[in-house]
Design a protein around this motif. Structure first.
Motif, PDB file in Angstrom:
ATOM      1  N   GLU A 283      74.680  35.487 -22.382  1.00 22.73           N
ATOM      2  CA  GLU A 283      74.375  35.229 -20.981  1.00 22.73           C
ATOM      3  C   GLU A 283      73.336  36.198 -20.418  1.00 22.73           C
ATOM      4  O   GLU A 283      72.563  35.839 -19.521  1.00 22.73           O
ATOM      5  CB  GLU A 283      75.646  35.302 -20.148  1.00 22.73           C
ATOM      6  N   ASP A 284      73.272  37.439 -20.943  1.00 20.41           N
ATOM      7  CA  ASP A 284      72.302  38.411 -20.443  1.00 20.41           C
ATOM      8  C   ASP A 284      71.684  39.267 -21.546  1.00 20.41           C
ATOM      9  O   ASP A 284      71.031  40.284 -21.247  1.00 20.41           O
ATOM     10  CB  ASP A 284      72.961  39.330 -19.406  1.00 20.41           C
ATOM     11  N   ASP A 285      71.860  38.895 -22.819  1.00 21.34           N
ATOM     12  CA  ASP A 285      71.264  39.592 -23.967  1.00 21.34           C
ATOM     13  C   ASP A 285      71.709  41.056 -24.032  1.00 21.34           C
ATOM     14  O   ASP A 285      70.930  41.940 -24.395  1.00 21.34           O
ATOM     15  CB  ASP A 285      69.734  39.514 -23.923  1.00 21.34           C
ATOM     16  N   SER A 286      72.935  41.329 -23.688  1.00 20.30           N
ATOM     17  CA  SER A 286      73.464  42.687 -23.770  1.00 20.30           C
ATOM     18  C   SER A 286      74.233  42.864 -25.068  1.00 20.30           C
ATOM     19  O   SER A 286      74.713  41.896 -25.676  1.00 20.30           O
ATOM     20  CB  SER A 286      74.355  42.996 -22.568  1.00 20.30           C
ATOM     21  N   VAL A 287      74.362  44.139 -25.496  1.00 24.12           N
ATOM     22  CA  VAL A 287      74.961  44.473 -26.781  1.00 24.12           C
ATOM     23  C   VAL A 287      76.103  45.454 -26.540  1.00 24.12           C
ATOM     24  O   VAL A 287      76.024  46.328 -25.662  1.00 24.12           O
ATOM     25  CB  VAL A 287      73.923  45.076 -27.745  1.00 24.12           C
ATOM     26  N   GLU A 288      77.152  45.319 -27.345  1.00 27.45           N
ATOM     27  CA  GLU A 288      78.308  46.191 -27.282  1.00 27.45           C
ATOM     28  C   GLU A 288      78.768  46.488 -28.705  1.00 27.45           C
ATOM     29  O   GLU A 288      78.889  45.568 -29.529  1.00 27.45           O
ATOM     30  CB  GLU A 288      79.423  45.532 -26.470  1.00 27.45           C
ATOM     31  N   VAL A 289      79.019  47.758 -29.007  1.00 30.74           N
ATOM     32  CA  VAL A 289      79.460  48.178 -30.341  1.00 30.74           C
ATOM     33  C   VAL A 289      80.870  48.723 -30.203  1.00 30.74           C
ATOM     34  O   VAL A 289      81.108  49.680 -29.455  1.00 30.74           O
ATOM     35  CB  VAL A 289      78.519  49.230 -30.949  1.00 30.74           C
ATOM     36  N   VAL A 290      81.806  48.119 -30.943  1.00 32.17           N
ATOM     37  CA  VAL A 290      83.221  48.465 -30.865  1.00 32.17           C
ATOM     38  C   VAL A 290      83.642  49.098 -32.188  1.00 32.17           C
ATOM     39  O   VAL A 290      83.252  48.623 -33.270  1.00 32.17           O
ATOM     40  CB  VAL A 290      84.082  47.218 -30.567  1.00 32.17           C
ATOM     41  N   PRO A 312      67.523  48.730 -26.577  1.00 34.49           N
ATOM     42  CA  PRO A 312      66.065  48.777 -26.782  1.00 34.49           C
ATOM     43  C   PRO A 312      65.717  48.732 -28.266  1.00 34.49           C
ATOM     44  O   PRO A 312      66.416  49.285 -29.112  1.00 34.49           O
ATOM     45  CB  PRO A 312      65.674  50.111 -26.134  1.00 34.49           C
ATOM     46  N   PHE A 313      64.609  48.066 -28.539  1.00 31.20           N
ATOM     47  CA  PHE A 313      64.169  47.960 -29.927  1.00 31.20           C
ATOM     48  C   PHE A 313      63.682  49.305 -30.436  1.00 31.20           C
ATOM     49  O   PHE A 313      63.857  49.635 -31.615  1.00 31.20           O
ATOM     50  CB  PHE A 313      63.063  46.905 -30.027  1.00 31.20           C
ATOM     51  N   ASP A 314      63.068  50.096 -29.586  1.00 33.90           N
ATOM     52  CA  ASP A 314      62.617  51.449 -29.942  1.00 33.90           C
ATOM     53  C   ASP A 314      63.294  52.413 -28.984  1.00 33.90           C
ATOM     54  O   ASP A 314      62.984  52.447 -27.785  1.00 33.90           O
ATOM     55  CB  ASP A 314      61.098  51.554 -29.841  1.00 33.90           C
ATOM     56  N   GLU A 315      64.267  53.187 -29.511  1.00 30.29           N
ATOM     57  CA  GLU A 315      65.020  54.073 -28.622  1.00 30.29           C
ATOM     58  C   GLU A 315      64.185  55.220 -28.089  1.00 30.29           C
ATOM     59  O   GLU A 315      64.528  55.852 -27.081  1.00 30.29           O
ATOM     60  CB  GLU A 315      66.256  54.630 -29.348  1.00 30.29           C
ATOM     61  N   ARG A 316      63.044  55.512 -28.709  1.00 30.27           N
ATOM     62  CA  ARG A 316      62.206  56.606 -28.227  1.00 30.27           C
ATOM     63  C   ARG A 316      61.578  56.269 -26.877  1.00 30.27           C
ATOM     64  O   ARG A 316      61.381  57.151 -26.036  1.00 30.27           O
ATOM     65  CB  ARG A 316      61.119  56.923 -29.255  1.00 30.27           C
ATOM     66  N   PRO A 326      62.123  50.101 -21.307  1.00 32.06           N
ATOM     67  CA  PRO A 326      61.462  49.858 -22.602  1.00 32.06           C
ATOM     68  C   PRO A 326      60.733  48.522 -22.598  1.00 32.06           C
ATOM     69  O   PRO A 326      61.045  47.597 -21.842  1.00 32.06           O
ATOM     70  CB  PRO A 326      62.623  49.888 -23.597  1.00 32.06           C
ATOM     71  N   SER A 327      59.761  48.427 -23.472  1.00 30.39           N
ATOM     72  CA  SER A 327      58.937  47.215 -23.521  1.00 30.39           C
ATOM     73  C   SER A 327      59.619  46.058 -24.230  1.00 30.39           C
ATOM     74  O   SER A 327      59.298  44.898 -23.966  1.00 30.39           O
ATOM     75  CB  SER A 327      57.604  47.534 -24.216  1.00 30.39           C
ATOM     76  N   ARG A 328      60.575  46.335 -25.101  1.00 35.61           N
ATOM     77  CA  ARG A 328      61.220  45.265 -25.862  1.00 35.61           C
ATOM     78  C   ARG A 328      62.678  45.608 -26.084  1.00 35.61           C
ATOM     79  O   ARG A 328      63.019  46.765 -26.336  1.00 35.61           O
ATOM     80  CB  ARG A 328      60.511  45.059 -27.196  1.00 35.61           C
ATOM     81  N   PHE A 329      63.517  44.560 -26.004  1.00 38.22           N
ATOM     82  CA  PHE A 329      64.945  44.691 -26.271  1.00 38.22           C
ATOM     83  C   PHE A 329      65.333  43.738 -27.395  1.00 38.22           C
ATOM     84  O   PHE A 329      64.620  42.764 -27.691  1.00 38.22           O
ATOM     85  CB  PHE A 329      65.772  44.374 -25.020  1.00 38.22           C
ATOM     86  N   TYR A 330      66.472  44.028 -28.003  1.00 34.56           N
ATOM     87  CA  TYR A 330      66.987  43.155 -29.061  1.00 34.56           C
ATOM     88  C   TYR A 330      67.425  41.819 -28.465  1.00 34.56           C
ATOM     89  O   TYR A 330      68.054  41.764 -27.395  1.00 34.56           O
ATOM     90  CB  TYR A 330      68.170  43.814 -29.765  1.00 34.56           C
ATOM     91  N   THR A 331      67.117  40.732 -29.164  1.00 32.35           N
ATOM     92  CA  THR A 331      67.562  39.385 -28.801  1.00 32.35           C
ATOM     93  C   THR A 331      68.390  38.814 -29.943  1.00 32.35           C
ATOM     94  O   THR A 331      68.550  39.446 -31.000  1.00 32.35           O
ATOM     95  CB  THR A 331      66.365  38.473 -28.488  1.00 32.35           C
ATOM     96  N   ASP A 332      68.914  37.612 -29.736  1.00 29.07           N
ATOM     97  CA  ASP A 332      69.746  37.015 -30.783  1.00 29.07           C
ATOM     98  C   ASP A 332      68.953  36.680 -32.033  1.00 29.07           C
ATOM     99  O   ASP A 332      69.531  36.532 -33.115  1.00 29.07           O
ATOM    100  CB  ASP A 332      70.433  35.761 -30.235  1.00 29.07           C
ATOM    101  N   ARG A 333      67.618  36.574 -31.935  1.00 27.73           N
ATOM    102  CA  ARG A 333      66.816  36.259 -33.118  1.00 27.73           C
ATOM    103  C   ARG A 333      66.708  37.464 -34.057  1.00 27.73           C
ATOM    104  O   ARG A 333      66.450  37.299 -35.255  1.00 27.73           O
ATOM    105  CB  ARG A 333      65.424  35.813 -32.683  1.00 27.73           C
TER     106      ARG A 333
END
Length: 459
Positions: A283-290, A312-316, A326-333
């Protein structure tokens, strides 16, 4: 003394006969034996049949005539089992109206046009109603059909009660609205409001057909001009941004992709391989690590390694440029089985996913290859070392020596109490001698070997 005895006799005689008490304040008495406190019964059962029992002071013939007249007026299907007093028990075709008409309701659809003088552009407003006529007591209830975003407090428009006719002044039964006053195509006036009846249900049509008053054809309810203009305006509005976040939220709400990951940190000091579960919210392209907690892993039970956020794709870029996104975030692709992703300096290997995630990638990206890397990343199991039993210490029996192996503080071995109770005093005695004596004196020696069944000891 005689006078006192005579006065007491008069008082007892007066209390026994209330008619002798004078009608004065404070002297009024009531005979409890003549007062009736029971309630009158209207329905009685006799010989397996239910009877209509007339009340006191009423006439049986008049009561029977009124029941017959009410039944003939409704012309409804009659049930058996109700017998009127004074008639033949075999004539069991009468059912009271409050029994035969219970739960039978006539339903009509109606509308009214309400002027809106404060808004010239709107003109009038169309309000829809549902009229319910209860045959059991000739009461009427009116409810307004709810319309979305109408701005009107809709719901119950008229509570259930008998509605008087327009212009009626007397309290008689003829001044109230009856079922014959409701017809499809006619107007129904209720407390100064005029409603146009346009339709009714199938039961209502069958009821009026049995009365010889068939209902007319169903009519259409006119469209509300305000709702028509609002719908046309909504259809003309084009999306300014092709990627509408609201539409994406409504389409993918509560839909989550689940990936099973592995973080291999054995190159660092005290590092190890740890399993994790990564959730990607569509729904909002957010990520969660459990975190995945294993039995006896020696770690605190923290629920999450990374709270829900966009990754973010580049954490720096996220760490260096404070105040800028950041300029780019991770998506489902970017998530696939066998790929590696970087979560703020930690490399995670995706080795599996659930069935919903696989179906999502099949439909959206036409990806059907999902290799299962579970066996590849699985750590080979190491057999636990076998425990060797050392020789007895010499203190006590062998069972006592074994307790020092099983527990840090040895405990007394448990005995079989049932065996002790059943085999107490029972023993097996055997006669024996040396099998291969080495000296001459041992050749003639004999021994009695006793085996005690209660505790398996030998003497």
């Amino acid at each position: 003394k005689d006078k006192h005895w005579l006065y007491g006799f008069q008082v007892l005689h007066t209390m026994s006969d209330p008619s002798h008490v004078p009608k004065l304040p404070g002297y009024t008495t009531e005979d409890p034996t003549t007062r009736r406190t029971s309630h009158s019964k209207t329905l009685v059962y006799k010989s397996g049949f239910s009877y209509v029992h007339p009340l006191e002071g009423g006439s049986d013939s008049a009561r029977t005539a009124n029941a017959r007249a009410a039944m003939n007026s409704t012309n409804m299907p009659r049930a058996t089992g109700m017998i009127i007093p004074g008639e033949d028990a075999g004539d069991s075709t009468f059912t009271p109206s409050y029994v035969s008409l219970d739960g039978k309701v006539l339903q009509f659809d109606a509308f009214t046009k309400e002027d809106v003088p404060e808004i010239p552009a709107e003109g009038y407003r169309v309000r829809q109603f549902n009229i319910c006529y209860f045959l059991v007591d000739d009461s009427i209830r009116i409810g307004e059909v709810k319309q979305e975003n109408s701005g009107i407090a809709q719901g119950t428009f008229l509570k259930r009660h008998r509605v008087p006719k327009a212009g009626s002044s007397g309290p008689g039964a003829a001044d109230y609205v009856g079922w014959e006053d409701l017809q499809v195509g006619l107007k129904f006036n209720v407390y100064g409001r005029s409603m146009q009846i346009v339709n009714c249900d199938a039961f209502t049509r069958d009821f009026f057909a049995t009365k010889g008053m068939p209902q007319g054809a169903a009519q259409m309810i006119p469209k509300d001009p305000y709702f028509m203009r609002r719908k046309a305006a909504e259809d003309k509005v084009a999306l300014k941004v092709p990627n509408d976040q609201r539409q994406k939220f409504l389409s993918f709400n509560r839909k989550v992709l689940r990936f099973y990951c592995l973080w291999d940190d054995r190159n660092s000091i005290y590092g190890e391989r740890r399993p994790f579960i990564l959730h990607f919210y569509l729904e909002d392209d957010s990520v969660e690590v459990v975190e995945v907690h294993l039995p006896n892993d020696g770690r605190d039970s923290f629920p999450k390694m990374l709270r829900r956020q966009k990754l973010p794709f580049d954490e720096r870029e996220a760490l260096q440029d404070i105040g800028s996104a950041p300029s780019r975030f991770y998506t489902d692709r970017d998530f696939q089985v066998g790929a590696r992703i970087r979560v703020f300096g930690r490399d995670f290997l995706i080795y599996d996913c659930d069935d919903f995630t696989k179906e999502h990638y099949r439909k959206k990206y036409n990806i059907n290859n999902f290799p299962n890397l579970t066996d590849r990343i699985r750590t080979p199991a190491v057999e636990p070392p076998r425990r060797e039993v050392p020789p007895p210490t010499g203190y006590g029996s062998d069972a006592d020596s074994l307790q020092s192996i099983y527990n840090l503080i040895p405990k007394a071995p448990r005995r079989d109490e049932g065996k002790l109770m059943d085999l107490q005093g029972k023993a097996m005695r055997l006669l024996g001698k040396f099998e291969d004596p080495t000296v001459q004196e041992d050749m003639d020696r004999k021994f009695v070997i006793t085996f005690y069944l209660s505790d398996d000891t030998v003497a």
